[in-house]
Design a protein around this motif. Structure first.
Motif, PDB file in Angstrom:
ATOM      1  N   MET A   7      -2.714   3.810  10.296  1.00 28.19           N
ATOM      2  CA  MET A   7      -3.925   4.657  10.254  1.00 28.19           C
ATOM      3  C   MET A   7      -4.592   4.733  11.629  1.00 28.19           C
ATOM      4  O   MET A   7      -4.984   5.802  12.089  1.00 28.19           O
ATOM      5  CB  MET A   7      -4.959   4.052   9.279  1.00 28.19           C
ATOM      6  CG  MET A   7      -4.578   4.099   7.824  1.00 28.19           C
ATOM      7  SD  MET A   7      -5.734   3.019   6.927  1.00 28.19           S
ATOM      8  CE  MET A   7      -5.619   3.678   5.278  1.00 28.19           C
ATOM      9  N   LYS A  30       0.799  -1.222   0.000  1.00 26.84           N
ATOM     10  CA  LYS A  30       0.000   0.000   0.000  1.00 26.84           C
ATOM     11  C   LYS A  30       0.834   1.276   0.000  1.00 26.84           C
ATOM     12  O   LYS A  30       1.949   1.318   0.519  1.00 26.84           O
ATOM     13  CB  LYS A  30      -0.880   0.051   1.252  1.00 26.84           C
ATOM     14  CG  LYS A  30      -1.680  -1.196   1.539  1.00 26.84           C
ATOM     15  CD  LYS A  30      -2.849  -1.334   0.620  1.00 26.84           C
ATOM     16  CE  LYS A  30      -3.782  -2.452   1.082  1.00 26.84           C
ATOM     17  NZ  LYS A  30      -4.806  -2.728   0.048  1.00 26.84           N
ATOM     18  N   MET A  82      -3.960  10.853   4.958  1.00 25.49           N
ATOM     19  CA  MET A  82      -2.502  10.727   4.780  1.00 25.49           C
ATOM     20  C   MET A  82      -1.722  11.904   5.363  1.00 25.49           C
ATOM     21  O   MET A  82      -0.566  11.755   5.738  1.00 25.49           O
ATOM     22  CB  MET A  82      -2.173  10.656   3.289  1.00 25.49           C
ATOM     23  CG  MET A  82      -2.245   9.281   2.732  1.00 25.49           C
ATOM     24  SD  MET A  82      -1.685   9.322   1.032  1.00 25.49           S
ATOM     25  CE  MET A  82      -2.656   7.982   0.380  1.00 25.49           C
ATOM     26  N   ALA A 124      -8.956   2.173   1.952  1.00 30.53           N
ATOM     27  CA  ALA A 124      -9.470   3.191   2.866  1.00 30.53           C
ATOM     28  C   ALA A 124     -10.992   3.132   2.953  1.00 30.53           C
ATOM     29  O   ALA A 124     -11.690   4.083   2.592  1.00 30.53           O
ATOM     30  CB  ALA A 124      -9.010   4.566   2.404  1.00 30.53           C
TER      31      ALA A 124
HETATM   32  O1  PMV Z   1      -4.120   7.848  -4.299  1.00 33.21           O
HETATM   33  P1  PMV Z   1      -5.138   7.844  -3.229  1.00 33.21           P
HETATM   34  O2  PMV Z   1      -5.290   9.143  -2.543  1.00 33.21           O
HETATM   35  O3  PMV Z   1      -6.443   7.277  -3.735  1.00 33.21           O
HETATM   36  O4  PMV Z   1      -4.623   6.836  -2.065  1.00 33.21           O
HETATM   37  C1  PMV Z   1      -4.750   5.455  -2.071  1.00 33.21           C
HETATM   38  C2  PMV Z   1      -4.517   4.907  -0.708  1.00 33.21           C
HETATM   39  C3  PMV Z   1      -4.877   3.457  -0.493  1.00 33.21           C
HETATM   40  O5  PMV Z   1      -5.922   3.049  -1.352  1.00 33.21           O
HETATM   41  C4  PMV Z   1      -5.372   3.317   0.942  1.00 33.21           C
HETATM   42  C5  PMV Z   1      -3.668   2.542  -0.675  1.00 33.21           C
HETATM   43  C6  PMV Z   1      -3.222   2.306  -2.086  1.00 33.21           C
HETATM   44  O6  PMV Z   1      -1.997   2.133  -2.265  1.00 33.21           O
HETATM   45  O7  PMV Z   1      -4.047   2.248  -3.013  1.00 33.21           O
END
Ligand code: PMV
Length: 326
Positions: free
Chosen positions: A243, A15, A193, A280
């Motif tokens: 988290m 992740k 984050m 998430a």
């Molecule tokens: O790029 P974002 O803001 O959609 O963040 C993705 C975060 C997670 O889905 C929790 C982990 C991942 O690596 O996809």
């Protein structure tokens, strides 16, 4: 000029949680994902005559002013980078509900990036497209290349890009997405984050990722589902531990999430090679090989409280479509 792009969502096996640089959206660690065949975004972009304004339409969903602003911010960035001034009409549709931790921002910003460059008639390499998509939403860079994808954290914006590790037909891995709550998540990944460094465990997590990436690459080479699954669950728990220990604590699980996390090891003990991972949101992704899917779905039928199940193969990356949305 009109151009339509289709991009898959992706599920991370390792992740991404936390940015090294908030503006450039470079991550704290490398991540690895699989593109999903049944969860994708289709986006059509058309350039407009002089004097008109940009418009964004989310088909089948309410309009969200925040999301519209974020989309237009990404378009502005691409216009600046490409030296273009054309205004655009954007129409976009998801094959799955947004905001449920099924990575709509990944497929959304990947499709948008490809479609805007396409409508401008500008060619970019795959690497350049992944960098542009990353600036919209970090995980979107992993939805550009084919199949199983590695996003290297890099040292700068130019070196933080995604590339395919293996094509989508390399291994018949499946992602059985179990929807236990179809409503939008309460805390966005961007907001969550930002607090990563308030967890006492974030440094430990970042330091532990390279070893997991190495074990994951070995498991891929051997096509060893048990070795891969162990890494996937370990990394999922590591991210959620960070988290949950942030300030304020961020707990995306609900009762059904925890029930499924308990059932999966029991099903494994019964001989089914299946592993969980969670992004998430409360919904659970079950990772297995295709031969185990019917066993897993049969077990799921006996679990009360599941809203729906989406069975995904590994998919190609973002690509052009000739079926425009308008
Ligand atoms: O790029 P974002 O803001 O959609 O963040 C993705 C975060 C997670 O889905 C929790 C982990 C991942 O690596 O996809």
């Amino acid at each position: 000029m009109k151009y339509t792009a289709i991009a898959p969502a992706n599920i991370a096996f390792i992740k991404y949680w936390g940015k090294a640089d908030e503006v450039l959206r470079t991550p704290l660690n490398d991540s690895v994902s699989m593109n999903l065949s049944e969860a994708f975004t289709t986006t059509t972009v058309e350039t407009l005559p002089d004097g008109m304004s940009d418009t964004v339409t989310f088909l089948g969903e309410e309009q969200h002013p925040d999301e519209e602003r974020r989309v237009l911010g990404a378009v502005d960035r691409i216009r600046r980078e490409a030296g273009m001034s054309d205004r655009v009409r954007i129409v976009t549709r998801n094959s799955f509900p947004k905001g449920i931790g099924a990575a709509a921002s990944a497929s959304g910003f990947a499709a948008l990036t490809l479609a805007v460059y396409g409508a401008f008639g500008i060619r970019r390499t795959e690497k350049e497209l992944t960098i542009a998509a990353r600036l919209g939403s970090g995980s979107a860079c992993r939805s550009i290349p084919d199949g199983f994808v590695l996003w290297e954290k890099g040292e700068s914006s130019d070196t933080s890009f995604a590339r395919s590790l293996y094509p989508h037909d390399y291994w018949d891995l499946m992602d059985i997405l179990v929807i236990v709550d179809p409503t939008r998540k309460k805390v966005s990944t961007s907001a969550g984050m930002e607090q990563v460094r308030t967890s006492p465990y974030w440094k430990e997590r970042v330091a532990s990722v390279p070893d997991r990436v190495k074990r994951l690459l070995d498991a891929f080479e051997q096509k060893d589902i048990h070795a891969l699954g162990a890494v996937i669950e370990e990394d999922c728990l590591s991210m959620h531990h960070v988290m949950q220990t942030q300030e304020p604590p961020l707990d995306y699980f609900n009762g059904m999430t925890r029930t499924l996390m308990e059932l999966v090891p029991q099903w494994r003990a019964g001989g089914i090679a299946v592993f969980f991972t969670i992004d998430a949101g409360p919904n659970v992704h079950l990772i297995s090989e295709s031969r185990s899917v019917s066993d897993v779905t049969r077990r799921l039928e006996g679990v009360k409280g599941i809203r729906s199940v989406i069975v995904n193969r590994c998919a190609p990356g973002a690509h052009e479509s000739h079926d425009h949305l308008f």
